[in-house]
Design a protein around this motif. Structure first.
Motif, PDB file in Angstrom:
ATOM      1  N   LEU A   8     -47.347  25.556  20.154  1.00  0.00           N
ATOM      2  CA  LEU A   8     -48.067  24.754  19.169  1.00  0.00           C
ATOM      3  C   LEU A   8     -47.140  23.734  18.512  1.00  0.00           C
ATOM      4  O   LEU A   8     -47.523  22.577  18.320  1.00  0.00           O
ATOM      5  N   GLU A   9     -45.925  24.152  18.178  1.00  0.00           N
ATOM      6  CA  GLU A   9     -44.960  23.235  17.562  1.00  0.00           C
ATOM      7  C   GLU A   9     -44.573  22.115  18.525  1.00  0.00           C
ATOM      8  O   GLU A   9     -44.419  20.968  18.114  1.00  0.00           O
ATOM      9  N   LYS A  14     -45.281  16.330  20.064  1.00  0.00           N
ATOM     10  CA  LYS A  14     -45.728  15.309  21.019  1.00  0.00           C
ATOM     11  C   LYS A  14     -46.809  14.422  20.411  1.00  0.00           C
ATOM     12  O   LYS A  14     -46.790  13.204  20.574  1.00  0.00           O
ATOM     13  N   PHE A  15     -47.772  15.028  19.710  1.00  0.00           N
ATOM     14  CA  PHE A  15     -48.838  14.238  19.089  1.00  0.00           C
ATOM     15  C   PHE A  15     -48.289  13.344  17.980  1.00  0.00           C
ATOM     16  O   PHE A  15     -48.709  12.199  17.837  1.00  0.00           O
ATOM     17  N   GLU A  16     -47.342  13.856  17.201  1.00  0.00           N
ATOM     18  CA  GLU A  16     -46.741  13.041  16.142  1.00  0.00           C
ATOM     19  C   GLU A  16     -45.953  11.876  16.738  1.00  0.00           C
ATOM     20  O   GLU A  16     -46.007  10.756  16.231  1.00  0.00           O
ATOM     21  N   ALA A  17     -45.236  12.111  17.836  1.00  0.00           N
ATOM     22  CA  ALA A  17     -44.498  11.038  18.506  1.00  0.00           C
ATOM     23  C   ALA A  17     -45.461  10.007  19.096  1.00  0.00           C
ATOM     24  O   ALA A  17     -45.224   8.802  19.009  1.00  0.00           O
ATOM     25  N   ALA A  18     -46.568  10.481  19.670  1.00  0.00           N
ATOM     26  CA  ALA A  18     -47.564   9.565  20.225  1.00  0.00           C
ATOM     27  C   ALA A  18     -48.176   8.698  19.127  1.00  0.00           C
ATOM     28  O   ALA A  18     -48.394   7.501  19.326  1.00  0.00           O
ATOM     29  N   GLY A  37     -49.970   0.253  40.832  1.00  0.00           N
ATOM     30  CA  GLY A  37     -50.182   0.283  39.390  1.00  0.00           C
ATOM     31  C   GLY A  37     -51.188   1.332  38.986  1.00  0.00           C
ATOM     32  O   GLY A  37     -51.982   1.809  39.794  1.00  0.00           O
ATOM     33  N   THR A  38     -51.115   1.673  37.739  1.00  0.00           N
ATOM     34  CA  THR A  38     -52.086   2.603  37.167  1.00  0.00           C
ATOM     35  C   THR A  38     -52.280   2.245  35.708  1.00  0.00           C
ATOM     36  O   THR A  38     -51.415   1.640  35.088  1.00  0.00           O
ATOM     37  N   GLU A  39     -53.431   2.570  35.179  1.00  0.00           N
ATOM     38  CA  GLU A  39     -53.724   2.323  33.774  1.00  0.00           C
ATOM     39  C   GLU A  39     -54.038   3.635  33.085  1.00  0.00           C
ATOM     40  O   GLU A  39     -54.587   4.547  33.692  1.00  0.00           O
ATOM     41  N   PHE A  40     -53.680   3.710  31.823  1.00  0.00           N
ATOM     42  CA  PHE A  40     -53.911   4.902  31.035  1.00  0.00           C
ATOM     43  C   PHE A  40     -54.819   4.551  29.868  1.00  0.00           C
ATOM     44  O   PHE A  40     -54.732   3.458  29.324  1.00  0.00           O
ATOM     45  N   ALA A  41     -55.643   5.481  29.478  1.00  0.00           N
ATOM     46  CA  ALA A  41     -56.481   5.280  28.299  1.00  0.00           C
ATOM     47  C   ALA A  41     -55.593   5.326  27.067  1.00  0.00           C
ATOM     48  O   ALA A  41     -54.763   6.224  26.929  1.00  0.00           O
ATOM     49  N   ARG A  42     -55.746   4.358  26.202  1.00  0.00           N
ATOM     50  CA  ARG A  42     -54.938   4.313  24.988  1.00  0.00           C
ATOM     51  C   ARG A  42     -55.545   5.262  23.956  1.00  0.00           C
ATOM     52  O   ARG A  42     -56.732   5.211  23.687  1.00  0.00           O
ATOM     53  N   PRO A  43     -54.730   6.125  23.390  1.00  0.00           N
ATOM     54  CA  PRO A  43     -55.266   7.034  22.373  1.00  0.00           C
ATOM     55  C   PRO A  43     -55.618   6.270  21.105  1.00  0.00           C
ATOM     56  O   PRO A  43     -55.089   5.189  20.852  1.00  0.00           O
ATOM     57  N   THR A  44     -56.505   6.827  20.332  1.00  0.00           N
ATOM     58  CA  THR A  44     -56.859   6.198  19.064  1.00  0.00           C
ATOM     59  C   THR A  44     -56.086   6.878  17.938  1.00  0.00           C
ATOM     60  O   THR A  44     -55.724   8.053  18.036  1.00  0.00           O
ATOM     61  N   GLU A  45     -55.845   6.126  16.878  1.00  0.00           N
ATOM     62  CA  GLU A  45     -55.150   6.694  15.729  1.00  0.00           C
ATOM     63  C   GLU A  45     -55.937   7.861  15.155  1.00  0.00           C
ATOM     64  O   GLU A  45     -55.374   8.920  14.856  1.00  0.00           O
ATOM     65  N   ALA A  46     -57.245   7.684  15.036  1.00  0.00           N
ATOM     66  CA  ALA A  46     -58.083   8.746  14.467  1.00  0.00           C
ATOM     67  C   ALA A  46     -58.027  10.009  15.325  1.00  0.00           C
ATOM     68  O   ALA A  46     -57.941  11.123  14.804  1.00  0.00           O
ATOM     69  N   LEU A  48     -55.587  10.978  17.369  1.00  0.00           N
ATOM     70  CA  LEU A  48     -54.271  11.612  17.237  1.00  0.00           C
ATOM     71  C   LEU A  48     -54.150  12.334  15.905  1.00  0.00           C
ATOM     72  O   LEU A  48     -53.654  13.461  15.836  1.00  0.00           O
ATOM     73  N   ARG A  49     -54.598  11.701  14.824  1.00  0.00           N
ATOM     74  CA  ARG A  49     -54.527  12.338  13.502  1.00  0.00           C
ATOM     75  C   ARG A  49     -55.375  13.614  13.463  1.00  0.00           C
ATOM     76  O   ARG A  49     -54.992  14.610  12.866  1.00  0.00           O
ATOM     77  N   ARG A  50     -56.524  13.593  14.128  1.00  0.00           N
ATOM     78  CA  ARG A  50     -57.395  14.769  14.178  1.00  0.00           C
ATOM     79  C   ARG A  50     -56.690  15.925  14.889  1.00  0.00           C
ATOM     80  O   ARG A  50     -56.706  17.064  14.429  1.00  0.00           O
ATOM     81  N   GLN A  51     -56.037  15.627  16.017  1.00  0.00           N
ATOM     82  CA  GLN A  51     -55.319  16.661  16.754  1.00  0.00           C
ATOM     83  C   GLN A  51     -54.128  17.196  15.948  1.00  0.00           C
ATOM     84  O   GLN A  51     -53.867  18.399  15.954  1.00  0.00           O
ATOM     85  N   ILE A  52     -53.432  16.307  15.249  1.00  0.00           N
ATOM     86  CA  ILE A  52     -52.293  16.725  14.419  1.00  0.00           C
ATOM     87  C   ILE A  52     -52.771  17.656  13.312  1.00  0.00           C
ATOM     88  O   ILE A  52     -52.168  18.705  13.067  1.00  0.00           O
ATOM     89  N   ARG A  53     -53.883  17.299  12.655  1.00  0.00           N
ATOM     90  CA  ARG A  53     -54.424  18.170  11.591  1.00  0.00           C
ATOM     91  C   ARG A  53     -54.810  19.533  12.141  1.00  0.00           C
ATOM     92  O   ARG A  53     -54.538  20.564  11.535  1.00  0.00           O
ATOM     93  N   ALA A  54     -55.448  19.545  13.313  1.00  0.00           N
ATOM     94  CA  ALA A  54     -55.879  20.810  13.912  1.00  0.00           C
ATOM     95  C   ALA A  54     -54.674  21.692  14.253  1.00  0.00           C
ATOM     96  O   ALA A  54     -54.696  22.902  13.992  1.00  0.00           O
TER      97      ALA A  54
END
Length: 71
Positions: A8-9, A14-18, A37-46, A48-54
């Motif tokens: 969990l830590e 990783k989420f905080e760094a992202a 080439g490849t493309e990645f979905a860009r994470p949203t701030e909301a 990432l913050r939701r995952q960090i809180r959880a």
């Protein structure tokens, strides 16, 4: 199946760094190497913050809700 505290830590770090990378604009969303080439979905701030809180809730840290103040 339970996840141990170390996992969990590590996820939290990783989420905080992202989040930091996203806020600094350091995240690559398209990578091209020698014509492949490849493309990645860009994470949203909301998101990432939701995952960090959880994760913090699971770890029993960060009890108070943080609020951003815009001036």
């Amino acid at each position: 199946m339970s996840i141990d505290r170390a996992e969990l830590e590590a996820k939290l770090a990783k989420f905080e760094a992202a989040l930091e990378n996203l806020l600094l604009g350091d995240q690559a969303i398209k990578v091209d190497y020698e014509g492949l080439g490849t493309e990645f979905a860009r994470p949203t701030e909301a998101g990432l913050r939701r995952q960090i809180r959880a994760l913090k809730r699971q770890l029993g840290i960060g009890g108070s809700a943080s609020r951003r103040v815009c001036m």
